[in-house]
Every structure is written in structure tokens, then in C-alpha cells.
Design an enzyme around this catalytic site. Structure first.
Site, PDB file in Angstrom:
ATOM      1  N   SER A 191      10.091  -5.497   0.098  1.00 53.78           N
ATOM      2  CA  SER A 191      10.393  -4.143  -0.397  1.00 53.78           C
ATOM      3  C   SER A 191      11.500  -3.519   0.425  1.00 53.78           C
ATOM      4  O   SER A 191      11.700  -3.876   1.596  1.00 53.78           O
ATOM      5  CB  SER A 191       9.145  -3.257  -0.294  1.00 53.78           C
ATOM      6  N   TYR A 204       1.453  -0.029   4.222  1.00 50.82           N
ATOM      7  CA  TYR A 204       2.217  -0.791   3.234  1.00 50.82           C
ATOM      8  C   TYR A 204       3.585  -1.217   3.782  1.00 50.82           C
ATOM      9  O   TYR A 204       3.959  -2.399   3.705  1.00 50.82           O
ATOM     10  CB  TYR A 204       2.393   0.067   1.979  1.00 50.82           C
TER      11      TYR A 204
HETATM   12  P1  NAD Z   1       1.769  -3.835 -10.197  1.00 49.79           P
HETATM   13  O1  NAD Z   1       0.613  -2.956  -9.923  1.00 49.79           O
HETATM   14  O2  NAD Z   1       2.136  -4.073 -11.594  1.00 49.79           O
HETATM   15  O3  NAD Z   1       1.558  -5.241  -9.521  1.00 49.79           O
HETATM   16  C1  NAD Z   1       0.833  -5.440  -8.338  1.00 49.79           C
HETATM   17  C2  NAD Z   1      -0.198  -6.496  -8.643  1.00 49.79           C
HETATM   18  O4  NAD Z   1      -0.841  -6.861  -7.426  1.00 49.79           O
HETATM   19  C3  NAD Z   1      -1.313  -6.039  -9.569  1.00 49.79           C
HETATM   20  O5  NAD Z   1      -1.006  -6.312 -10.914  1.00 49.79           O
HETATM   21  C4  NAD Z   1      -2.504  -6.854  -9.111  1.00 49.79           C
HETATM   22  O6  NAD Z   1      -2.748  -7.923 -10.011  1.00 49.79           O
HETATM   23  C5  NAD Z   1      -2.065  -7.444  -7.799  1.00 49.79           C
HETATM   24  N1  NAD Z   1      -3.061  -7.209  -6.759  1.00 49.79           N
HETATM   25  C6  NAD Z   1      -3.278  -6.102  -6.030  1.00 49.79           C
HETATM   26  N2  NAD Z   1      -4.307  -6.315  -5.191  1.00 49.79           N
HETATM   27  C7  NAD Z   1      -4.743  -7.582  -5.426  1.00 49.79           C
HETATM   28  C8  NAD Z   1      -5.769  -8.386  -4.873  1.00 49.79           C
HETATM   29  N3  NAD Z   1      -6.554  -7.945  -3.870  1.00 49.79           N
HETATM   30  N4  NAD Z   1      -5.937  -9.637  -5.370  1.00 49.79           N
HETATM   31  C9  NAD Z   1      -5.153 -10.102  -6.363  1.00 49.79           C
HETATM   32  N5  NAD Z   1      -4.156  -9.389  -6.909  1.00 49.79           N
HETATM   33  C10 NAD Z   1      -3.965  -8.154  -6.440  1.00 49.79           C
HETATM   34  O7  NAD Z   1       3.000  -3.224  -9.377  1.00 49.79           O
HETATM   35  P2  NAD Z   1       4.439  -3.821  -8.996  1.00 49.79           P
HETATM   36  O8  NAD Z   1       5.196  -2.657  -8.533  1.00 49.79           O
HETATM   37  O9  NAD Z   1       4.984  -4.695 -10.043  1.00 49.79           O
HETATM   38  O10 NAD Z   1       4.113  -4.686  -7.698  1.00 49.79           O
HETATM   39  C11 NAD Z   1       4.501  -6.030  -7.542  1.00 49.79           C
HETATM   40  C12 NAD Z   1       5.050  -6.234  -6.146  1.00 49.79           C
HETATM   41  O11 NAD Z   1       6.254  -5.491  -6.014  1.00 49.79           O
HETATM   42  C13 NAD Z   1       4.128  -5.754  -5.030  1.00 49.79           C
HETATM   43  O12 NAD Z   1       4.149  -6.702  -3.981  1.00 49.79           O
HETATM   44  C14 NAD Z   1       4.796  -4.479  -4.576  1.00 49.79           C
HETATM   45  O13 NAD Z   1       4.512  -4.192  -3.228  1.00 49.79           O
HETATM   46  C15 NAD Z   1       6.241  -4.831  -4.785  1.00 49.79           C
HETATM   47  N6  NAD Z   1       7.174  -3.710  -4.816  1.00 49.79           N
HETATM   48  C16 NAD Z   1       7.079  -2.769  -5.789  1.00 49.79           C
HETATM   49  C17 NAD Z   1       7.971  -1.723  -5.785  1.00 49.79           C
HETATM   50  C18 NAD Z   1       7.925  -0.638  -6.826  1.00 49.79           C
HETATM   51  O14 NAD Z   1       8.633   0.369  -6.672  1.00 49.79           O
HETATM   52  N7  NAD Z   1       7.140  -0.776  -7.880  1.00 49.79           N
HETATM   53  C19 NAD Z   1       8.965  -1.640  -4.801  1.00 49.79           C
HETATM   54  C20 NAD Z   1       9.031  -2.620  -3.834  1.00 49.79           C
HETATM   55  C21 NAD Z   1       8.127  -3.656  -3.845  1.00 49.79           C
END
Ligand code: NAD
Ligand code: MG
Length: 299
Positions: A191, A204
Site C-alpha cells: 500500500s 495497518y
Molecule cells: P476488499 O475488502 O475487497 O478485499 C480484502 C479482502 O481481504 C476481502 O475480500 C477478504 O476476502 C480478505 N480478508 C480479510 N481478512 C481475511 C481473513 N482473515 N482471511 C481471509 N481473507 C481475508 O478490499 P481491497 O481494498 O480490494 O483490498 C485488497 C488489498 O488491497 C488489501 O491487502 C488492502 O490492504 C490493499 N489495499 C487497498 C487499498 C484501497 O484503497 N482499497 C489501498 C492500498 C492497499
């Protein structure tokens, strides 16, 4: 005219989210099914060209958000895919699997919690049973809960964020590498928070710092097996993670508007970078972190 991911357009106005309300809230883990406004995962736009033909991919957090967009792109590029998700996300997983199958992919869902070492080992074992091998591993599952005051950040949350974001990645990777042939690729979702941590995301942001370092160290460790390891650092992306406690409710209406492009990114805008890092096109790229940040660049 049908647009696809190659259609030339002004990136500032490509998505009109700035003008819509995005202040809804939902419980953690959030669901794409009730995300309002909806996100774009490339369902109607991503066109593949056999860049991953015959590859076998395991994607954690593949039910929604960035993971769903990556799964759709991989499927349309010719890969077979296993997605992992939490049991409470079954509806999102089913929607994603339907799209993957309609894209011509062999696709399976495996529900379970990546903060549990036993489950991580069984996830890899069952993925290999279904796919035959693992050519691409995307460690993308993540937990993000905003807590403004240090006093209110519990040991339980701190440990659970680390177990999900860091330990799960370690356990899955350790188990998967045994099944990965030379030419395979590991991609970790880190991130912008790894480089520009926000107050309120102490647990986080520090897990994302760990993921960035883990990625670079692992890359140097497993290149002797011909495996490349890279990371993707998204900026503010419109996914259920943000609406389910990732951001404080009062920040959601302006979410992502502070970056140079002036709007949040959509999951669909992340997928091409994962495709590139998964495919042989990136043969000389390892130990690298690629930013997709709307201009809020990596250092
Ligand atoms: P999202 O909620 O769609 O995806 C996150 C997924 O993590 C969930 O769908 C869930 O299936 C999984 N998850 C959470 N806890 C879990 C557990 N204990 N066991 C199994 N699965 C679990 O949101 P997203 O934003 O697409 O997140 C995907 C990745 O992107 C994450 O690593 C997040 O940190 C990262 N990210 C997101 C952003 C943003 O702005 N959305 C920015 C930087 C990084
Ligand atoms: Mg989800």
C-alpha cells in the site's frame, strides 16, 4: 463504441465518483454486493490476449475489490484461478466465480481465514489439488480498521491485522513455493500506507511496511528457484474495505480526492499491473514495488 482497458481517455474524468455520494457504511468485512456506489472490476471492459494462457493462479481476497478485478483479468488472459475469501463473503465469491467461469476459466472458491496457519496450509494443498500447480500467487487479503486514538487500538485488533496481512502471507507463501515452478510469480498487495502512513492506521500501515520488506527479501531468497516476487502499492481505491471501517465515516465523501488525479482509483485500474507482474513480460522485474496511486507516488 465498446470501450476496453485500452480506450484512450482523460484519466481525471474516466470515473465520475467525485460527484456521487460515497458515505455509506457497512460491517467488516465489507461486501461488493452492497457497496454504494458500485466499483468497476473490469467486468464489462477487460479484454484478454492470452498473456497468462494455461497459468494456474491462487488469489487471496479474490471475492471483491482489487482481488476480484485481478481474478477477472487473469481469467480473461487464459489462467485458471482459485480465489480465497472469508465464509461471510460467499455472495461476493459466487458473483466473482460466475464471471470467471463465463470468461472461460476453470475457477474454484475456497473459503477460510488466512490468519490461521492450519487453514493456510490446507488452502495451498487444496489449490494444488484443483489447479495441478501454482504458477501465480497473489497475496491480497487484507484487514484495515481505522482507529484514531492509540488508547483505543486494542491488542486484539493489532494482532489480528498482523495475522491477516503479514503472517497469512508468510504461511501461504511458504507452503506454495514448494509447488511453484521456475517462471512462477508471487505478487503481494502492499500500500501507499507503507511509505506515507496515516495516523489512525497504525497497525495497518505498519503491516504494509512489513509486506514491502518481506517482498524484497523474499525475492532475493527464491530467485534461486527461478521465482520472481514483486508488490503492488495501491493508493486510495474504491472497495468495500474502505466503507467497512477502513476509513472514518466522515472522510468517505472526499475519499481519494486529494491525489493529483483528483479521484479514487477503481479496482479495474489495478488489474493490468498484476497481469504484467504475473506474466513473462516482466521477466527482469523482481524485488520491485509498483505504485498505482493516482499520482501520490512512491518515494
Ligand atoms: P476488499 O475488502 O475487497 O478485499 C480484502 C479482502 O481481504 C476481502 O475480500 C477478504 O476476502 C480478505 N480478508 C480479510 N481478512 C481475511 C481473513 N482473515 N482471511 C481471509 N481473507 C481475508 O478490499 P481491497 O481494498 O480490494 O483490498 C485488497 C488489498 O488491497 C488489501 O491487502 C488492502 O490492504 C490493499 N489495499 C487497498 C487499498 C484501497 O484503497 N482499497 C489501498 C492500498 C492497499
Ligand atoms: Mg471481500
Amino acid at each position: 463504441m465498446k470501450t476496453n482497458q485500452f480506450t484512450m481517455q482523460d484519466p481525471r474524468s474516466q470515473y465520475q465518483m467525485g460527484k456521487t455520494e460515497k458515505d455509506g457504511e457497512q460491517p467488516d468485512p465489507g461486501l461488493d454486493e452492497i457497496l454504494d456506489p458500485k466499483a468497476d472490476h473490469g467486468e464489462n471492459t477487460y479484454e484478454g490476449s492470452n498473456r497468462l494462457k494455461g497459468r494456474k493462479a491462487l488469489i487471496t481476497g479474490g471475492d471483491s475489490g482489487i482481488g476480484r478485478a485481478v481474478a477477472i483479468a487473469f481469467a480473461r488472459e487464459g489462467a485458471d484461478v482459485v480465489i480465497n475469501y472469508l465464509a461471510s463473503e460467499e455472495t461476493d465469491a459466487k458473483d466473482t466465480l460466475d464471471i470467471l467461469k463465463a470468461s472461460g476459466s476453470d475457477a474454484w472458491g475456497i473459503a477460510g481465514d488466512v490468519s490461521d496457519e492450519e487453514f493456510c496450509n490446507s488452502l495451498v494443498r487444496h489449490s494444488v489439488e484443483k489447479l495441478g500447480a501454482i504458477d501465480i500467487l497473489v497475496n491480497n487479503a487484507g484487514k484495515q480498521q481505522f482507529v484514531a486514538d492509540l488508547e483505543d487500538l486494542t491488542t486484539e485488533q493489532f494482532c489480528q491485522t498482523y495475522a491477516t496481512n503479514v503472517f497469512g502471507m508468510f504461511w501461504i507463501t511458504k507452503a506454495a513455493v514448494k509447488h511453484m515452478p521456475p517462471g512462477a510469480s508471487i505478487i503481494n498487495t502492499t500500500s501507499i500506507q507503507s511509505y506515507q502512513p496515516s495516523a489512525g492506521l497504525l497497525d495497518y500501515a505498519s503491516t504494509k511496511g512489513a509486506i514491502t520488506s518481506f517482498t524484497k527479501s523474499l525475492a532475493k531468497m527464491v530467485i534461486d528457484k527461478g521465482i520472481r516476487v514483486n508488490g503492488v502499492a495501491p493508493g486510495p481505491i474504491w472497495t468495500p474495505l474502505q466503507q467497512s471501517g477502513g476509513q472514518p465515516a466522515e472522510k468517505l465523501p472526499k475519499f481519494g480526492e486529494n491525489v493529483p488525479i483528483g479521484r479514487p482509483g477503481q479496482p479495474a485500474e489495478l488489474a493490468p499491473v498484476y497481469v504484467y507482474l504475473a506474466s513473462q513480460e516482466s521477466s527482469y522485474v523482481t524485488a520491485e514495488i509498483m505504485g498505482v496511486t493516482g499520482g501520490q507516488h512512491l518515494p
